[in-house]
Motif scaffolding. Structure first.
Motif, PDB file in Angstrom:
ATOM      1  N   ALA A 124       0.825  -1.207   0.000  1.00 41.20           N
ATOM      2  CA  ALA A 124       0.000   0.000   0.000  1.00 41.20           C
ATOM      3  C   ALA A 124       0.860   1.258   0.000  1.00 41.20           C
ATOM      4  CB  ALA A 124      -0.934   0.008   1.201  1.00 41.20           C
ATOM      5  N   HIS A 125       0.264   2.353  -0.475  1.00 44.92           N
ATOM      6  CA  HIS A 125       0.940   3.638  -0.426  1.00 44.92           C
ATOM      7  C   HIS A 125      -0.045   4.719  -0.019  1.00 44.92           C
ATOM      8  CE1 HIS A 125      -0.684   3.722  -4.601  1.00 44.92           C
ATOM      9  NE2 HIS A 125      -0.841   5.005  -4.364  1.00 44.92           N
ATOM     10  N   ILE A 126       0.488   5.867   0.366  1.00 44.25           N
ATOM     11  CA  ILE A 126      -0.335   7.027   0.703  1.00 44.25           C
ATOM     12  C   ILE A 126       0.090   8.195  -0.175  1.00 44.25           C
ATOM     13  CG2 ILE A 126      -0.883   6.359   3.068  1.00 44.25           C
ATOM     14  CD1 ILE A 126       1.420   8.134   4.021  1.00 44.25           C
ATOM     15  N   ASP A 127      -0.823   9.173  -0.321  1.00 47.19           N
ATOM     16  CA  ASP A 127      -0.535  10.400  -1.055  1.00 47.19           C
ATOM     17  C   ASP A 127      -0.285  11.520  -0.050  1.00 47.19           C
ATOM     18  OD1 ASP A 127      -1.158   8.931  -3.282  1.00 47.19           O
ATOM     19  OD2 ASP A 127      -3.144   9.806  -3.553  1.00 47.19           O
ATOM     20  N   LEU A 128       0.777  12.262  -0.251  1.00 48.10           N
ATOM     21  CA  LEU A 128       1.078  13.420   0.570  1.00 48.10           C
ATOM     22  C   LEU A 128       0.907  14.686  -0.269  1.00 48.10           C
ATOM     23  CD1 LEU A 128       2.258  11.262   2.450  1.00 48.10           C
ATOM     24  CD2 LEU A 128       4.215  12.778   2.847  1.00 48.10           C
ATOM     25  N   GLU A 129       0.178  15.669   0.278  1.00 49.33           N
ATOM     26  CA  GLU A 129       0.030  16.968  -0.375  1.00 49.33           C
ATOM     27  C   GLU A 129       1.150  17.868   0.126  1.00 49.33           C
ATOM     28  OE1 GLU A 129      -3.911  18.581   0.013  1.00 49.33           O
ATOM     29  OE2 GLU A 129      -4.815  16.584  -0.040  1.00 49.33           O
ATOM     30  N   LEU A 130       2.178  18.031  -0.696  1.00 43.16           N
ATOM     31  CA  LEU A 130       3.367  18.766  -0.285  1.00 43.16           C
ATOM     32  C   LEU A 130       3.323  20.233  -0.691  1.00 43.16           C
ATOM     33  CD1 LEU A 130       5.942  15.991  -1.188  1.00 43.16           C
ATOM     34  CD2 LEU A 130       5.152  16.634   1.092  1.00 43.16           C
ATOM     35  N   GLY A 131       2.303  20.628  -1.401  1.00 40.49           N
ATOM     36  CA  GLY A 131       2.131  22.009  -1.830  1.00 40.49           C
ATOM     37  C   GLY A 131       0.899  22.093  -2.694  1.00 40.49           C
ATOM     38  N   VAL A 132       0.562  23.300  -3.135  1.00 44.08           N
ATOM     39  CA  VAL A 132      -0.618  23.481  -3.979  1.00 44.08           C
ATOM     40  C   VAL A 132      -0.408  22.738  -5.297  1.00 44.08           C
ATOM     41  CG1 VAL A 132      -2.064  25.137  -5.175  1.00 44.08           C
ATOM     42  CG2 VAL A 132      -1.095  25.719  -2.943  1.00 44.08           C
ATOM     43  N   ALA A 160       1.176  16.661  -5.262  1.00 46.96           N
ATOM     44  CA  ALA A 160       0.921  15.443  -4.493  1.00 46.96           C
ATOM     45  C   ALA A 160       1.932  14.384  -4.907  1.00 46.96           C
ATOM     46  CB  ALA A 160      -0.495  14.932  -4.730  1.00 46.96           C
ATOM     47  N   ARG A 161       2.419  13.637  -3.938  1.00 43.18           N
ATOM     48  CA  ARG A 161       3.371  12.575  -4.216  1.00 43.18           C
ATOM     49  C   ARG A 161       2.959  11.309  -3.468  1.00 43.18           C
ATOM     50  NH1 ARG A 161       4.292  15.525  -7.627  1.00 43.18           N
ATOM     51  NH2 ARG A 161       6.262  16.473  -8.297  1.00 43.18           N
ATOM     52  N   GLN A 162       3.256  10.154  -4.072  1.00 45.22           N
ATOM     53  CA  GLN A 162       2.897   8.871  -3.489  1.00 45.22           C
ATOM     54  C   GLN A 162       4.124   8.236  -2.840  1.00 45.22           C
ATOM     55  OE1 GLN A 162       2.188   9.386  -7.062  1.00 45.22           O
ATOM     56  NE2 GLN A 162       0.497  10.532  -6.195  1.00 45.22           N
ATOM     57  N   TYR A 163       3.941   7.694  -1.628  1.00 43.73           N
ATOM     58  CA  TYR A 163       5.028   7.023  -0.929  1.00 43.73           C
ATOM     59  C   TYR A 163       4.524   5.698  -0.363  1.00 43.73           C
ATOM     60  CZ  TYR A 163       7.389  11.500  -1.330  1.00 43.73           C
ATOM     61  OH  TYR A 163       7.957  12.641  -1.832  1.00 43.73           O
ATOM     62  N   SER A 164       5.288   4.643  -0.591  1.00 43.61           N
ATOM     63  CA  SER A 164       4.912   3.322  -0.101  1.00 43.61           C
ATOM     64  C   SER A 164       5.044   3.262   1.414  1.00 43.61           C
ATOM     65  CB  SER A 164       5.816   2.255  -0.728  1.00 43.61           C
ATOM     66  OG  SER A 164       5.652   2.199  -2.125  1.00 43.61           O
ATOM     67  N   LEU A 165       4.136   2.537   2.034  1.00 40.51           N
ATOM     68  CA  LEU A 165       4.210   2.329   3.478  1.00 40.51           C
ATOM     69  C   LEU A 165       5.226   1.225   3.772  1.00 40.51           C
ATOM     70  CD1 LEU A 165       0.415   2.562   4.306  1.00 40.51           C
ATOM     71  CD2 LEU A 165       2.187   4.256   4.809  1.00 40.51           C
ATOM     72  N   CYS A 166       6.124   1.499   4.703  1.00 39.97           N
ATOM     73  CA  CYS A 166       7.199   0.535   4.990  1.00 39.97           C
ATOM     74  C   CYS A 166       7.276   0.184   6.467  1.00 39.97           C
ATOM     75  CB  CYS A 166       8.543   1.071   4.493  1.00 39.97           C
ATOM     76  SG  CYS A 166       9.013   2.677   5.151  1.00 39.97           S
ATOM     77  N   GLY A 167       6.184   0.409   7.190  1.00 43.49           N
ATOM     78  CA  GLY A 167       6.157   0.063   8.597  1.00 43.49           C
ATOM     79  C   GLY A 167       5.494  -1.280   8.850  1.00 43.49           C
ATOM     80  N   ASN A 186      17.509  15.624  -9.089  1.00 46.18           N
ATOM     81  CA  ASN A 186      17.035  15.916 -10.438  1.00 46.18           C
ATOM     82  C   ASN A 186      15.550  15.646 -10.598  1.00 46.18           C
ATOM     83  OD1 ASN A 186      19.693  16.571 -11.328  1.00 46.18           O
ATOM     84  ND2 ASN A 186      20.140  14.371 -11.532  1.00 46.18           N
ATOM     85  N   GLY A 187      14.836  15.545  -9.474  1.00 48.07           N
ATOM     86  CA  GLY A 187      13.412  15.286  -9.521  1.00 48.07           C
ATOM     87  C   GLY A 187      12.604  16.556  -9.747  1.00 48.07           C
ATOM     88  N   ARG A 188      11.292  16.464  -9.478  1.00 45.90           N
ATOM     89  CA  ARG A 188      10.385  17.584  -9.740  1.00 45.90           C
ATOM     90  C   ARG A 188      10.114  18.425  -8.499  1.00 45.90           C
ATOM     91  NH1 ARG A 188       5.406  14.476 -11.977  1.00 45.90           N
ATOM     92  NH2 ARG A 188       6.142  13.034 -10.370  1.00 45.90           N
ATOM     93  N   GLY A 189      10.846  18.170  -7.418  1.00 46.43           N
ATOM     94  CA  GLY A 189      10.743  19.015  -6.239  1.00 46.43           C
ATOM     95  C   GLY A 189      10.012  18.410  -5.069  1.00 46.43           C
ATOM     96  N   GLY A 190       9.255  17.315  -5.282  1.00 49.19           N
ATOM     97  CA  GLY A 190       8.487  16.732  -4.188  1.00 49.19           C
ATOM     98  C   GLY A 190       9.362  16.179  -3.082  1.00 49.19           C
ATOM     99  N   SER A 191      10.410  15.449  -3.444  1.00 53.16           N
ATOM    100  CA  SER A 191      11.272  14.852  -2.422  1.00 53.16           C
ATOM    101  C   SER A 191      12.032  15.920  -1.645  1.00 53.16           C
ATOM    102  CB  SER A 191      12.244  13.866  -3.061  1.00 53.16           C
ATOM    103  OG  SER A 191      13.176  14.517  -3.913  1.00 53.16           O
ATOM    104  N   ARG A 192      12.424  16.999  -2.317  1.00 47.55           N
ATOM    105  CA  ARG A 192      13.121  18.084  -1.620  1.00 47.55           C
ATOM    106  C   ARG A 192      12.197  18.724  -0.591  1.00 47.55           C
ATOM    107  NH1 ARG A 192      12.781  23.300  -2.166  1.00 47.55           N
ATOM    108  NH2 ARG A 192      11.651  23.136  -4.147  1.00 47.55           N
ATOM    109  N   LEU A 193      10.946  18.978  -0.979  1.00 45.90           N
ATOM    110  CA  LEU A 193      10.002  19.557  -0.037  1.00 45.90           C
ATOM    111  C   LEU A 193       9.746  18.627   1.142  1.00 45.90           C
ATOM    112  CD1 LEU A 193       7.402  21.163  -2.463  1.00 45.90           C
ATOM    113  CD2 LEU A 193       9.051  22.343  -1.017  1.00 45.90           C
TER     114      LEU A 193
END
Length: 317
Positions: free
Chosen positions: A43-51, A54-61, A78-85
């Motif tokens: 499973a993964h969740i979506d995080l709203e990191l700005g207007v 949105a970015r998807q991250y897998s659950l690893c717990g 070199n990404g689109r900014g989501g990981s930096r935020l």
């Protein structure tokens, strides 16, 4: 307080740990400490990191730990900014809006598994190997990365599971020996997550295997664009309206411009949020999620990227 699924719910960062070079593990919880939705490996969740970001991250717990959702984020220069935020803003005590969990990479019950992970692709695999081990399955994990320093959870996995986990830092051992791993069917189910070159190579080695043997998850779009685009008509059966979709316009955008709301997130065919039932017509699939068997059935499609092989589609919208 519990929920079947989160929809833009504000969660608090309860903790963060450096788990590899440029990779942080982040623990999210409710401010009131209440239970979070149930989830299963993959499973993964979506995080709203700005207007509009949105970015998807897998659950690893641990799925049994209902008060916390854990993800791991790799900073991509070199990404689109989501990981930096995510690295900069998701500090302990901060909040972020979260939707999900959703699972487009479920672990199918089997007696034998081969898990292949590359880089940050280890994140959905961590709870998978735990579930396979708890079920008494025969399993093996082959985990590659650029170097040991970049391989999140590598030491913990090796210490917990011993020789069942095989670590392959590229600067020490070179590329994974996929021909040796996948020379013939018989390894049970194969689960693979990682960079596109790894997934493409694994798919090539498994070409001709029985349907359902290989399961993959992509973090980026597959990249195939399909046939030249033509104008198509899309009937929205539930909304009782028809929209014209010209070349170069995603079906999702045309539907939204017609005033019909559709849940969406990645808009590049990797997250599955906009998956829509097809009632008539033949989709031209351009997503990175559906299996060959699911594409052949043609009863669902990701309308953010996919189009049609017929002049008209009827969608359950």
């Amino acid at each position: 307080m519990t929920a079947d699924v989160l929809t833009g719910v504000e969660l608090m960062v309860a903790g963060r740990d450096q788990v590899a070079a440029e990779v942080v593990a982040i623990r999210l919880c409710r401010a009131d400490g209440g239970d979070l939705p149930e989830w299963a490996p993959g499973a993964h969740i979506d995080l709203e990191l700005g207007v509009g970001l949105a970015r998807q991250y897998s659950l690893c717990g641990d799925p049994a730990e209902r008060s916390v959702l854990r993800i791991a984020v790799q900073r991509e220069p070199n990404g689109r900014g989501g990981s930096r935020l995510a690295h900069e803003r998701l500090t302990v005590g901060s909040t972020v809006r979260v939707s999900g969990p959703r699972n487009t990479f479920p672990l199918v019950a089997a007696r034998r598994y081969l898990f292949i992970a590359g880089g940050i692709g280890i994140t959905p695999v961590v709870p998978m190997v735990a579930a396979a081990d708890a079920a008494g399955a025969d399993w093996r994990l082959v985990y590659g990365g650029r170097s040991r320093a970049t391989m999140a959870f590598a030491t913990a996995l090796r210490e917990k599971y011993g020789d069942r986990v095989s670590l392959h830092p590229q600067d020490e051992t070179g590329l994974l020996d996929l021909a040796g791993l996948l020379g013939r069917p018989g390894t049970g189910l194969v689960y693979c997550c990682g960079p596109e070159p790894l997934i493409t190579a694994v798919e090539e080695h498994c070409r001709g295997w029985p349907p359902g043997c290989l399961h993959v998850e992509r973090f980026t779009a597959r990249g195939d664009t399909g046939a030249p685009e033509t104008t198509i008509e899309v009937e929205l059966a539930l909304s009782q309206r028809t929209v014209t979709v010209p070349p170069g316009t995603p079906i999702l955008r045309a539907v939204e411009e017609a005033g019909v709301h559709v849940l969406s997130s990645c808009r590049e065919g990797t997250c599955g949020t906009c998956e829509t039932p097809v009632l008539a017509g033949v989709p031209e699939h351009r997503d990175s999620l559906l299996t060959a068997e699911e594409r052949a059935v043609g009863d669902t499609m990701m309308i953010c990227v996919s189009r049609a092989r017929t002049p008209r589609l009827v969608l359950e919208l």
